[in-house]
Design a protein around this motif. Structure first.
Motif, PDB file in Angstrom:
ATOM      1  N   GLU A  48      33.343  25.450  51.456  1.00 21.39           N
ATOM      2  CA  GLU A  48      32.524  26.624  51.738  1.00 21.39           C
ATOM      3  C   GLU A  48      33.204  27.918  51.314  1.00 21.39           C
ATOM      4  O   GLU A  48      32.572  28.967  51.248  1.00 21.39           O
ATOM      5  CB  GLU A  48      32.206  26.698  53.243  1.00 21.39           C
ATOM      6  N   ALA A  49      34.493  27.852  51.022  1.00 21.20           N
ATOM      7  CA  ALA A  49      35.247  29.061  50.694  1.00 21.20           C
ATOM      8  C   ALA A  49      34.909  29.566  49.309  1.00 21.20           C
ATOM      9  O   ALA A  49      34.551  28.796  48.400  1.00 21.20           O
ATOM     10  CB  ALA A  49      36.747  28.786  50.790  1.00 21.20           C
ATOM     11  N   SER A  50      35.044  30.877  49.149  1.00 27.34           N
ATOM     12  CA  SER A  50      34.801  31.494  47.841  1.00 27.34           C
ATOM     13  C   SER A  50      36.107  31.812  47.133  1.00 27.34           C
ATOM     14  O   SER A  50      36.096  32.350  46.026  1.00 27.34           O
ATOM     15  CB  SER A  50      33.985  32.781  48.008  1.00 27.34           C
ATOM     16  N   ALA A 105      33.212  36.363  53.947  1.00 27.12           N
ATOM     17  CA  ALA A 105      32.682  35.724  52.739  1.00 27.12           C
ATOM     18  C   ALA A 105      33.758  34.944  51.981  1.00 27.12           C
ATOM     19  O   ALA A 105      33.432  34.076  51.165  1.00 27.12           O
ATOM     20  CB  ALA A 105      32.049  36.771  51.831  1.00 27.12           C
ATOM     21  N   ARG A 106      35.028  35.242  52.230  1.00 25.90           N
ATOM     22  CA  ARG A 106      36.097  34.466  51.592  1.00 25.90           C
ATOM     23  C   ARG A 106      36.057  33.011  52.065  1.00 25.90           C
ATOM     24  O   ARG A 106      36.381  32.094  51.308  1.00 25.90           O
ATOM     25  CB  ARG A 106      37.463  35.060  51.938  1.00 25.90           C
ATOM     26  N   TYR A 107      35.665  32.815  53.322  1.00 20.27           N
ATOM     27  CA  TYR A 107      35.707  31.479  53.923  1.00 20.27           C
ATOM     28  C   TYR A 107      34.342  30.815  53.975  1.00 20.27           C
ATOM     29  O   TYR A 107      34.253  29.594  54.131  1.00 20.27           O
ATOM     30  CB  TYR A 107      36.284  31.584  55.342  1.00 20.27           C
ATOM     31  N   LYS A 108      33.280  31.611  53.862  1.00 23.44           N
ATOM     32  CA  LYS A 108      31.921  31.052  53.838  1.00 23.44           C
ATOM     33  C   LYS A 108      31.125  31.882  52.833  1.00 23.44           C
ATOM     34  O   LYS A 108      30.625  32.956  53.151  1.00 23.44           O
ATOM     35  CB  LYS A 108      31.285  31.108  55.230  1.00 23.44           C
ATOM     36  N   LYS A 109      31.043  31.384  51.605  1.00 23.99           N
ATOM     37  CA  LYS A 109      30.540  32.202  50.498  1.00 23.99           C
ATOM     38  C   LYS A 109      29.088  32.628  50.643  1.00 23.99           C
ATOM     39  O   LYS A 109      28.680  33.636  50.073  1.00 23.99           O
ATOM     40  CB  LYS A 109      30.733  31.447  49.175  1.00 23.99           C
ATOM     41  N   ASP A 110      28.287  31.881  51.423  1.00 22.34           N
ATOM     42  CA  ASP A 110      26.882  32.229  51.554  1.00 22.34           C
ATOM     43  C   ASP A 110      26.571  32.968  52.855  1.00 22.34           C
ATOM     44  O   ASP A 110      25.419  33.085  53.254  1.00 22.34           O
ATOM     45  CB  ASP A 110      26.014  30.969  51.476  1.00 22.34           C
TER      46      ASP A 110
END
Length: 519
Positions: A250-252, A468-473
């Motif tokens: 999930e990370a970006s 958003a670094r850890y959950k891109k959406d």
């Protein structure tokens, strides 16, 4: 089947609520523009109200009829023109905040505050790391930018390194820094800021009333431990289970490149030196105030109340940040000369351009509001209404806290909101018997708890970017939904503590702070 169908409906309703809050917030102009418009509106409204003879009977002994004074005439224009500069320079929060931040700037530039936060969180035992994160967030309020910029990303990294969900760490830190904004173990820069505004508002009823920066210290100190406990409970029992097991897909970003820098030996020596200097300063200050012959006690009564120590507390805030900050910087070779200290203070002042502009217009609004007698008349009429409906007991603070929490959704600045509401509610609640110190403490609860669920909060975008670094959406709705349990828990728990502390136990909210106002 029913549960599956109801969930999207709930999410839809919640999203619509968030959209409404964001829409209402976007309708508001910039706080600076807002104060300018309010000041102009007061001038125009004073002319209209004076024409129609709006007035109120002063309830104080020997009081006469209070009438609206028009500023929409030659005399009013003369008063505005001649008072424009003195309104600004005489606005109490301006000088106190500038002086306090000179010291905070040294401690921040030297690296002391950042190292202290890192040391507190990274050296915590895994079983108490959540508590350490929330507690560090609350304590970081003395330099709130560091809490948002340093502690929130660091806490997400630490949780991930421990095999826990990084967004849980982010949420825990964010709740302490922002929802627990007013709580702290020490008197910080927000205390003199709010106290100055409260004093101006209280002077509408009692020209000699003074509210010091220490007015809420006891209550905010005990609140620190409650916020830390509640934040830990919500993180571990509600938020983290809801987030579930973290999936690195999930990370970006590449999480393997994240490195948590432990305190270096020289940073540890710096913290020890700064800690010793802080203890030495504390001992010196204690000698001046604890003994009956202390030179900073009241020169006539010998009491702590009204003493030079309390009235000059801002100077001691400056000293207790500046000296340990310099000691740390000296040991770590960050500050080698007086030039480095001067640069640190100059840099802290350079970040206050927006605040100084805001204060200029806020000072005009507060002054105009007082000159016209609108504050006194609204307070008298409001107090009479509360008495007529029988809402004069402690329960009036429930509505007051809820109102402040709601307004904070759209006007996130603590000083801006209080500058607008204090001239009305402080005199109003004083007239039904409550002291300004207690009123201010209640305001600080409402002003803090909804910071984390409003997109209008100035650092909300930064927190969303870190998440958003850890959950891109991730979106605004997801972040607010994650933080909502903290807001609800803090609002309920903190309000209960307020009523128990103030009304059940009869404890003062601060040093020599009364609960009830007697003319």
């Amino acid at each position: 089947m029913t549960q599956a169908n109801s969930s999207p409906q709930k999410r839809g309703a919640f999203t619509r609520f968030l959209d409404t809050v964001e829409w209402l917030g976007n309708l508001l102009p910039h706080p600076i523009t807002l104060f300018a418009l309010f000041a102009l509106a007061v001038v125009i409204a004073s002319g209209i109200a004076s024409y129609f003879g709006v007035s109120a009977q002063d309830p104080r002994p020997g009081g006469g009829v209070i009438e609206v004074v028009s500023l929409l005439n030659a005399e009013g224009l003369q008063r505005i023109v001649t008072g424009l500069v003195t309104n600004f320079t005489g606005f109490t929060p301006l000088g106190t905040v500038l002086v306090a931040l000179l010291g905070v700037g040294i401690a921040e530039r030297s690296g002391l505050l950042s190292a202290a936060m890192r040391g507190l969180v990274m050296n915590a035992h895994p079983r108490v790391v959540t508590l350490a994160v929330v507690l560090a967030g609350v304590i970081s309020n003395t330099a709130s930018e560091l809490g948002y910029v340093v502690l929130v990303p660091l806490s997400a990294m630490i949780f991930h390194s421990l095999g826990r969900h990084p967004l849980a760490g982010l949420a825990a830190a964010f709740s302490g820094v922002s929802a627990g904004y007013s709580a702290n173990l020490l008197i910080g820069t927000v205390d003199p800021l709010l106290a100055g505004i409260t004093t101006k508002a209280a002077n509408l009823i009692d020209p000699n009333y003074y509210v010091g920066p220490e007015a809420n210290w006891y209550f905010m100190m005990i609140s620190t431990f409650l916020i830390a406990a509640m934040g830990t409970f919500v993180t571990e029992k509600i938020v983290e289970p809801k987030l579930g097991k973290y999936d690195t897909n999930e990370a970006s970003i590449d999480l393997s490149e994240q490195k948590i820098e432990a305190l270096s030996p020289i940073e540890k020596r710096g913290l020890k030196g700064a800690g010793l200097s802080f203890l030495l300063l504390g001992a010196i200050l204690a000698i001046t105030i604890v003994p009956e012959w202390g030179i900073l006690r009241h020169p006539e009564t010998g009491a702590v109340a009204g003493s030079p120590f309390l009235r000059g507390i801002v100077a001691f805030i400056f000293i207790t940040f500046a000296i340990p900050g310099y000691v740390y910087g000296r040991i770590t070779n960050v500050m080698r000369s007086d030039r480095d200290v001067i640069d640190a203070m100059s840099e802290s002042m350079s970040t206050l351009g927006m605040y100084i502009v805001l204060v200029f217009f806020a000072a005009q609004f507060v002054a105009f509001f007082g000159w016209t007698n609108f504050g006194s008349i609204f307070a008298i009429k409001g107090a009479q209404f509360l008495q007529e409906v029988g809402l004069t007991g402690p329960s009036v603070f429930i509505l007051f806290i809820l109102m402040c929490a709601f307004v904070n959704l759209m006007l996130g600045s603590a000083s801006a909101q209080w500058a607008i509401t204090a001239p009305i509610f402080v005199p109003m609640l004083m007239l039904i018997g409550y002291a300004p110190e207690v009123i201010q403490a209640a305001y600080r609860i409402g002003d803090s708890v909804t910071n984390i669920i409003t997109p209008m909060m100035s650092y909300f975008g930064l927190i969303l970017a870190v998440a958003a670094r850890y959950k891109k959406d991730i979106g605004i709705g997801t972040l607010v939904a994650t933080m909502l349990p903290y807001s609800i828990m803090f609002l309920l728990g903190w309000s209960i503590l307020f009523f128990v502390w103030v009304f059940a136990l009869g404890m003062p909210v601060g040093v020599e702070a009364p609960t009830y106002y007697t003319p």
